[in-house]
Scaffold this motif. Structure first.
Motif, mmCIF file in Angstrom:
data_model
loop_
_atom_site.group_PDB
_atom_site.id
_atom_site.type_symbol
_atom_site.label_atom_id
_atom_site.label_comp_id
_atom_site.label_asym_id
_atom_site.label_seq_id
_atom_site.Cartn_x
_atom_site.Cartn_y
_atom_site.Cartn_z
ATOM 1 N N ASP A 173 36.468 23.753 -88.441
ATOM 2 C CA ASP A 173 35.518 23.969 -87.345
ATOM 3 C C ASP A 173 34.704 25.247 -87.508
ATOM 4 O O ASP A 173 33.935 25.615 -86.636
ATOM 5 C CB ASP A 173 36.268 24.024 -86.005
ATOM 6 N N SER A 174 34.888 25.965 -88.646
ATOM 7 C CA SER A 174 34.187 27.230 -88.857
ATOM 8 C C SER A 174 33.099 27.078 -89.915
ATOM 9 O O SER A 174 33.321 26.529 -90.995
ATOM 10 C CB SER A 174 35.189 28.302 -89.309
ATOM 11 N N VAL A 175 31.919 27.569 -89.570
ATOM 12 C CA VAL A 175 30.781 27.534 -90.490
ATOM 13 C C VAL A 175 30.379 28.980 -90.783
ATOM 14 O O VAL A 175 30.145 29.762 -89.861
ATOM 15 C CB VAL A 175 29.588 26.763 -89.871
ATOM 16 N N THR A 176 30.317 29.350 -92.069
ATOM 17 C CA THR A 176 29.921 30.700 -92.466
ATOM 18 C C THR A 176 28.407 30.714 -92.672
ATOM 19 O O THR A 176 27.882 29.946 -93.478
ATOM 20 C CB THR A 176 30.630 31.114 -93.770
ATOM 21 N N VAL A 177 27.726 31.591 -91.917
ATOM 22 C CA VAL A 177 26.270 31.688 -91.982
ATOM 23 C C VAL A 177 25.892 33.093 -92.446
ATOM 24 O O VAL A 177 26.367 34.092 -91.902
ATOM 25 C CB VAL A 177 25.620 31.397 -90.607
ATOM 26 N N ASP A 178 25.033 33.151 -93.459
ATOM 27 C CA ASP A 178 24.603 34.418 -94.043
ATOM 28 C C ASP A 178 23.170 34.700 -93.596
ATOM 29 O O ASP A 178 22.251 33.958 -93.924
ATOM 30 C CB ASP A 178 24.677 34.300 -95.569
ATOM 31 N N THR A 225 12.969 34.684 -80.725
ATOM 32 C CA THR A 225 12.544 34.636 -82.124
ATOM 33 C C THR A 225 13.560 33.848 -82.938
ATOM 34 O O THR A 225 14.716 33.707 -82.538
ATOM 35 C CB THR A 225 12.399 36.054 -82.725
ATOM 36 N N GLU A 226 13.099 33.343 -84.076
ATOM 37 C CA GLU A 226 14.004 32.577 -84.928
ATOM 38 C C GLU A 226 14.393 33.398 -86.145
ATOM 39 O O GLU A 226 13.578 34.133 -86.702
ATOM 40 C CB GLU A 226 13.351 31.267 -85.359
ATOM 41 N N LEU A 227 15.652 33.266 -86.546
ATOM 42 C CA LEU A 227 16.177 33.986 -87.700
ATOM 43 C C LEU A 227 16.799 32.963 -88.634
ATOM 44 O O LEU A 227 17.685 32.219 -88.232
ATOM 45 C CB LEU A 227 17.235 34.999 -87.233
ATOM 46 N N PRO A 228 16.315 32.890 -89.898
ATOM 47 C CA PRO A 228 16.892 31.921 -90.814
ATOM 48 C C PRO A 228 18.241 32.392 -91.350
ATOM 49 O O PRO A 228 18.423 33.573 -91.652
ATOM 50 C CB PRO A 228 15.860 31.839 -91.949
ATOM 51 N N GLY A 229 19.164 31.458 -91.439
ATOM 52 C CA GLY A 229 20.486 31.751 -91.993
ATOM 53 C C GLY A 229 20.841 30.705 -93.027
ATOM 54 O O GLY A 229 20.460 29.544 -92.909
ATOM 55 N N VAL A 230 21.549 31.131 -94.075
ATOM 56 C CA VAL A 230 21.972 30.223 -95.134
ATOM 57 C C VAL A 230 23.427 29.856 -94.904
ATOM 58 O O VAL A 230 24.269 30.744 -94.704
ATOM 59 C CB VAL A 230 21.811 30.886 -96.530
ATOM 60 N N ILE A 231 23.724 28.569 -94.915
ATOM 61 C CA ILE A 231 25.106 28.106 -94.757
ATOM 62 C C ILE A 231 25.830 28.381 -96.074
ATOM 63 O O ILE A 231 25.452 27.867 -97.130
ATOM 64 C CB ILE A 231 25.164 26.589 -94.433
ATOM 65 N N ARG A 232 26.854 29.238 -96.031
ATOM 66 C CA ARG A 232 27.608 29.606 -97.236
ATOM 67 C C ARG A 232 28.896 28.805 -97.383
ATOM 68 O O ARG A 232 29.362 28.578 -98.491
ATOM 69 C CB ARG A 232 27.942 31.094 -97.225
ATOM 70 N N ASP A 233 29.501 28.397 -96.242
ATOM 71 C CA ASP A 233 30.765 27.689 -96.318
ATOM 72 C C ASP A 233 30.980 26.894 -95.033
ATOM 73 O O ASP A 233 30.532 27.312 -93.965
ATOM 74 C CB ASP A 233 31.915 28.701 -96.510
ATOM 75 N N VAL A 234 31.630 25.750 -95.163
ATOM 76 C CA VAL A 234 32.024 24.947 -94.010
ATOM 77 C C VAL A 234 33.504 24.644 -94.196
ATOM 78 O O VAL A 234 33.889 24.002 -95.171
ATOM 79 C CB VAL A 234 31.216 23.625 -93.929
ATOM 80 N N ALA A 235 34.333 25.163 -93.296
ATOM 81 C CA ALA A 235 35.786 24.952 -93.393
ATOM 82 C C ALA A 235 36.312 24.569 -92.016
ATOM 83 O O ALA A 235 36.341 25.399 -91.107
ATOM 84 C CB ALA A 235 36.469 26.218 -93.905
ATOM 85 N N TYR A 290 28.098 35.724 -90.445
ATOM 86 C CA TYR A 290 28.693 35.319 -89.167
ATOM 87 C C TYR A 290 29.466 34.016 -89.333
ATOM 88 O O TYR A 290 29.153 33.190 -90.194
ATOM 89 C CB TYR A 290 27.585 35.112 -88.109
ATOM 90 N N TYR A 291 30.459 33.859 -88.478
ATOM 91 C CA TYR A 291 31.241 32.628 -88.444
ATOM 92 C C TYR A 291 30.881 31.925 -87.145
ATOM 93 O O TYR A 291 31.016 32.493 -86.065
ATOM 94 C CB TYR A 291 32.743 32.934 -88.530
ATOM 95 N N VAL A 292 30.358 30.715 -87.259
ATOM 96 C CA VAL A 292 29.855 29.974 -86.110
ATOM 97 C C VAL A 292 30.692 28.699 -85.965
ATOM 98 O O VAL A 292 31.032 28.057 -86.963
ATOM 99 C CB VAL A 292 28.362 29.608 -86.333
ATOM 100 N N GLU A 293 31.011 28.341 -84.727
ATOM 101 C CA GLU A 293 31.759 27.102 -84.498
ATOM 102 C C GLU A 293 30.903 25.905 -84.880
ATOM 103 O O GLU A 293 29.716 25.853 -84.558
ATOM 104 C CB GLU A 293 32.151 26.992 -83.015
ATOM 105 N N PRO A 344 25.887 21.137 -90.568
ATOM 106 C CA PRO A 344 25.884 22.265 -91.505
ATOM 107 C C PRO A 344 26.290 21.809 -92.911
ATOM 108 O O PRO A 344 27.322 21.174 -93.075
ATOM 109 C CB PRO A 344 26.912 23.226 -90.916
ATOM 110 N N GLN A 345 25.445 22.105 -93.880
ATOM 111 C CA GLN A 345 25.751 21.798 -95.272
ATOM 112 C C GLN A 345 25.563 23.052 -96.099
ATOM 113 O O GLN A 345 24.581 23.779 -95.915
ATOM 114 C CB GLN A 345 24.830 20.695 -95.803
ATOM 115 N N VAL A 346 26.494 23.322 -97.012
ATOM 116 C CA VAL A 346 26.435 24.518 -97.847
ATOM 117 C C VAL A 346 25.096 24.558 -98.584
ATOM 118 O O VAL A 346 24.673 23.567 -99.170
ATOM 119 C CB VAL A 346 27.624 24.557 -98.835
ATOM 120 N N GLY A 347 24.421 25.713 -98.506
ATOM 121 C CA GLY A 347 23.135 25.898 -99.166
ATOM 122 C C GLY A 347 21.946 25.636 -98.266
ATOM 123 O O GLY A 347 20.832 26.053 -98.570
#
Length: 146
Positions: A120-125, A108-118, A81-84, A94-97
């Protein structure tokens, strides 16, 4: 009394370690000496994980290698997902990794890994961190109840 072996509805108490292809440990119940407990078929392990346990008895130790599709599956592009950037708090930028827990609409909570920060867009896996990995699953069976 005959020795109880793991079958379709067995309750199993066991230690396990999951190792990656490079030999590093991804998870182990031995770290805190808290064995895992499951009922076969309850959905806590994949069908392929369970197949590896069938027929084992208390005192048995076994190691088996699982391909990604038999373990945690392959990464699913729909789980990226791409999150603002504005959705992240100032306290937790947000920091990569980094692994960040996101609260779902149902609470419920769902863990996501930050893959990229570019910008205003943050890529969350949101794929399982071990998706796509070939793993070695080592088990020490402590107790079996049928």
């Amino acid at each position: 009394m005959s020795e109880q072996v793991i079958g379709a509805n067995s309750q199993v108490i066991f230690h396990f370690s999951i190792k990656l292809a490079d030999g590093s440990a991804a998870d182990s119940t031995k770290v805190h000496n808290k064995p895992a407990k499951l009922v076969m078929g309850d959905g806590s392990l994949t069908e392929n994980f369970e197949k590896c346990l069938f027929g084992l008895a208390a005192g048995d130790s076994k190691s088996f290698e699982l391909a990604p599709q038999d373990a945690f599956g392959m990464p699913n592009p729909d789980n990226i997902y791409y999150v603002e950037r504005s959705k992240f708090s100032v306290d937790v930028p947000p920091q990569v990794g980094a692994i960040i827990a996101f609260t779902q609409p149902d609470g419920t909570e769902l863990p996501g890994v930050i893959r990229d920060v570019a910008g205003d867009s943050v890529t969350v896996d949101f794929n399982h961190p071990l998706a796509g990995q070939r793993i070695t699953f080592e088990v020490d069976i402590l107790e079996v109840r049928n």
